[in-house]
Design a protein around this motif. Structure first.
Motif, short mmCIF file in Angstrom:
data_model
loop_
_atom_site.label_atom_id
_atom_site.label_comp_id
_atom_site.label_asym_id
_atom_site.label_seq_id
_atom_site.Cartn_x
_atom_site.Cartn_y
_atom_site.Cartn_z
N SER A 126 -3.35 -34.46 16.83
CA SER A 126 -2.27 -33.56 17.21
C SER A 126 -1.02 -33.90 16.41
O SER A 126 -0.40 -34.96 16.63
CB SER A 126 -1.96 -33.69 18.71
OG SER A 126 -0.74 -33.06 19.02
N GLN B 297 1.96 -32.84 16.59
CA GLN B 297 3.14 -33.00 17.45
C GLN B 297 3.18 -34.37 18.11
O GLN B 297 4.20 -35.07 18.10
CB GLN B 297 3.17 -31.90 18.52
CG GLN B 297 3.37 -30.50 18.00
CD GLN B 297 2.10 -29.86 17.46
OE1 GLN B 297 1.01 -30.43 17.58
NE2 GLN B 297 2.24 -28.68 16.87
N ILE B 298 2.04 -34.78 18.70
CA ILE B 298 1.98 -36.08 19.38
C ILE B 298 2.17 -37.21 18.37
O ILE B 298 2.91 -38.18 18.62
CB ILE B 298 0.64 -36.23 20.12
CG1 ILE B 298 0.57 -35.24 21.29
CG2 ILE B 298 0.45 -37.66 20.61
CD1 ILE B 298 -0.79 -35.21 22.00
N ALA C 252 3.66 -37.11 15.38
CA ALA C 252 5.03 -37.13 14.86
C ALA C 252 6.00 -37.72 15.88
O ALA C 252 6.91 -38.49 15.52
CB ALA C 252 5.45 -35.72 14.47
N GLU C 253 5.81 -37.37 17.14
CA GLU C 253 6.71 -37.89 18.17
C GLU C 253 6.59 -39.41 18.29
O GLU C 253 7.59 -40.12 18.44
CB GLU C 253 6.38 -37.23 19.52
CG GLU C 253 7.31 -37.67 20.64
CD GLU C 253 7.00 -37.00 21.97
OE1 GLU C 253 7.64 -37.36 22.97
OE2 GLU C 253 6.11 -36.13 21.99
N LEU D 266 6.45 -32.24 10.46
CA LEU D 266 7.24 -31.99 11.67
C LEU D 266 8.41 -32.96 11.81
O LEU D 266 9.18 -32.85 12.76
CB LEU D 266 6.34 -32.08 12.90
CG LEU D 266 5.13 -31.13 12.94
CD1 LEU D 266 4.34 -31.36 14.23
CD2 LEU D 266 5.58 -29.68 12.86
N LYS E 115 0.19 -33.84 8.02
CA LYS E 115 0.55 -32.81 9.00
C LYS E 115 1.67 -33.29 9.92
O LYS E 115 2.58 -32.53 10.26
CB LYS E 115 -0.68 -32.43 9.82
CG LYS E 115 -1.74 -31.69 9.03
CD LYS E 115 -2.98 -31.42 9.88
CE LYS E 115 -4.06 -30.69 9.09
NZ LYS E 115 -5.29 -30.49 9.90
N ALA E 116 1.61 -34.56 10.33
CA ALA E 116 2.68 -35.10 11.18
C ALA E 116 4.00 -35.16 10.42
O ALA E 116 5.07 -34.86 10.97
CB ALA E 116 2.29 -36.49 11.68
#
Length: 395
Positions: A365, A367-368, A370-371, A250, A246-247
């Motif tokens: 998460s 988003q977290i 991947a960042e 993104l 999932k990461a």
């Protein structure tokens, strides 16, 4: 010094891998004799209490008749039984039978197992169930266990701090000369419940092994302009492969996710999990950005692959591990490491100079996660990884 080491030495097992690394470090003054343990979960031949009891009785006899000075037991619950109560029972019996100094390394310590909940407050079912028939069971399984000792153990169920099913484990650890844990947080949990074991408990983190540079050709080559996110280890649910997928969805298309491992050979039904990963990869249109290496049984090839990583990820769920040998492995390569907030991922953070050797984030998460993967590594993180390598090296 001669040491009998009880672990699945000749099996595909992280426990055995750790043992071999540990004993390579003390080979100058110790001779190691492996004593093969078995993973008893769905074992094809050791499938009842009599057979398991005979298995451990033979181990005890062999150890007692041998020339070892010391016995090191690498403890995992599944090495001694299929259920917690059964595991504690046979572990206690084995330790009681061995007539030599024993060191126990506890590799799993799940705090949820140690505090009785309202639904299990009367769950001294194993102890009580066998109080009446304990003599019969002992005579079948481990004939030499003193009956009064076992009965005294079951009578201690009134201790509210300890779930009754763990009393025999406490007794076994009490017999041991020393108890080794791999992280401070697990030592704190153990001593909070059983403070009398403090004098014999020691924390020894997994050693970090330096990997020599060699000129061999790698089986896997990273294409120019590609960044590799490497998730090492067996492909099993608690290691968070789905969170990684999932990461990845993104991240920029120049990122490739590398699953450096294969199905655990003792996982008898891995296909639902594999199917879920492949479905997620297809749904997110990532089939050309995920690489499955399969099992890497050549340490040199593993090292060559790991050196090409741009970032390592360990999005593990909490499963009660004292620490992570995989974390020790990847820190040695001095690359950015992003982990979950699982307890084993904090094993090297007691000292300030090691604090930022890896990043622990909410991997659930995308988003977290991947960042964190895409954020550039800092000078502080690299210096802290080097501090881990220096202070916890195998040397």
């Amino acid at each position: 010094m001669k040491i009998d080491v009880l672990t699945p030495w000749d099996q595909v097992c992280g426990n055995a891998e750790f043992a071999k690394r540990l004993y390579s470090g003390i080979s100058s003054y110790a001779v190691v004799e492996p004593v093969e343990l078995q993973n008893l979960d769905k074992h094809p031949t050791l499938n009842n209490k009599y057979q398991i009891g005979e298995h451990f009785r033979k181990i005890a006899i062999a150890i007692n008749s041998g020339e070892s000075d010391l016995v090191h037991i690498q403890h995992e619950f599944t090495f001694f039984g299929r259920a917690i109560e059964e595991s504690n029972y046979f572990f206690h019996g084995l330790v009681s039978e061995i007539k030599k100094p024993i060191i126990v390394s506890l590799h799993t310590w799940n705090k949820n197992l140690w505090n009785p909940s309202p639904s299990t407050s009367d769950s001294h079912h194993f102890a009580l169930r066998h109080t009446k028939s304990i003599s019969k069971l002992i005579n079948i399984a481990l004939p030499a266990i003193p009956l009064p000792f076992a009965q005294r153990s079951t009578s201690q169920k009134r201790n509210k701090k300890v779930d009754p099913k763990h009393i025999l484990l406490r007794e076994a650890l009490g017999i041991s000369k020393s108890i080794v844990l791999h992280a401070d947080h697990t030592a704190e949990q153990l001593l909070k419940i059983w403070p009398r074991l403090a004098a014999k408990t020691v924390t020894i983190p997994f050693p970090v092994e330096k990997h020599a540079v060699n000129n061999a050709a790698s089986q896997w080559r990273k294409p120019c302009g590609t960044k590799w996110i490497v998730l090492p280890g067996f492909i099993t649910p608690y290691k968070g492969h789905l969170d990684a997928i999932k990461a990845l969805s993104l991240l920029h298309k120049n990122y490739t996710l590398v699953f450096a491992g294969d199905i655990h050979p003792k996982n008898h039904n891995p296909y639902p999990y594999i199917k879920s990963l492949l479905a997620a990869i297809d749904e997110l249109k990532l089939s050309n950005r995920v690489l499955f290496t399969g099992y890497i049984n050549d340490s040199e090839q593993q090292s060559l692959l790991f050196r090409q990583a741009d970032v390592f990820i360990l999005p593990y769920s909490e499963v009660g591990q004292s620490a992570s040998a995989v974390l020790a492995d990847v820190l040695a390569y001095n690359k950015p490491v992003v982990t979950s907030k699982s307890h084993p991922m904090y094993a090297y953070r007691k000292k300030f100079d090691c604090l930022y050797s890896s990043r622990a984030v909410d991997v659930s998460s995308p988003q977290i996660f991947a960042e964190a993967i895409s954020t550039p590594d800092t000078w502080a993180e690299e210096s802290h990884r080097l501090a881990v390598i220096s202070s916890h090296s195998l040397d």
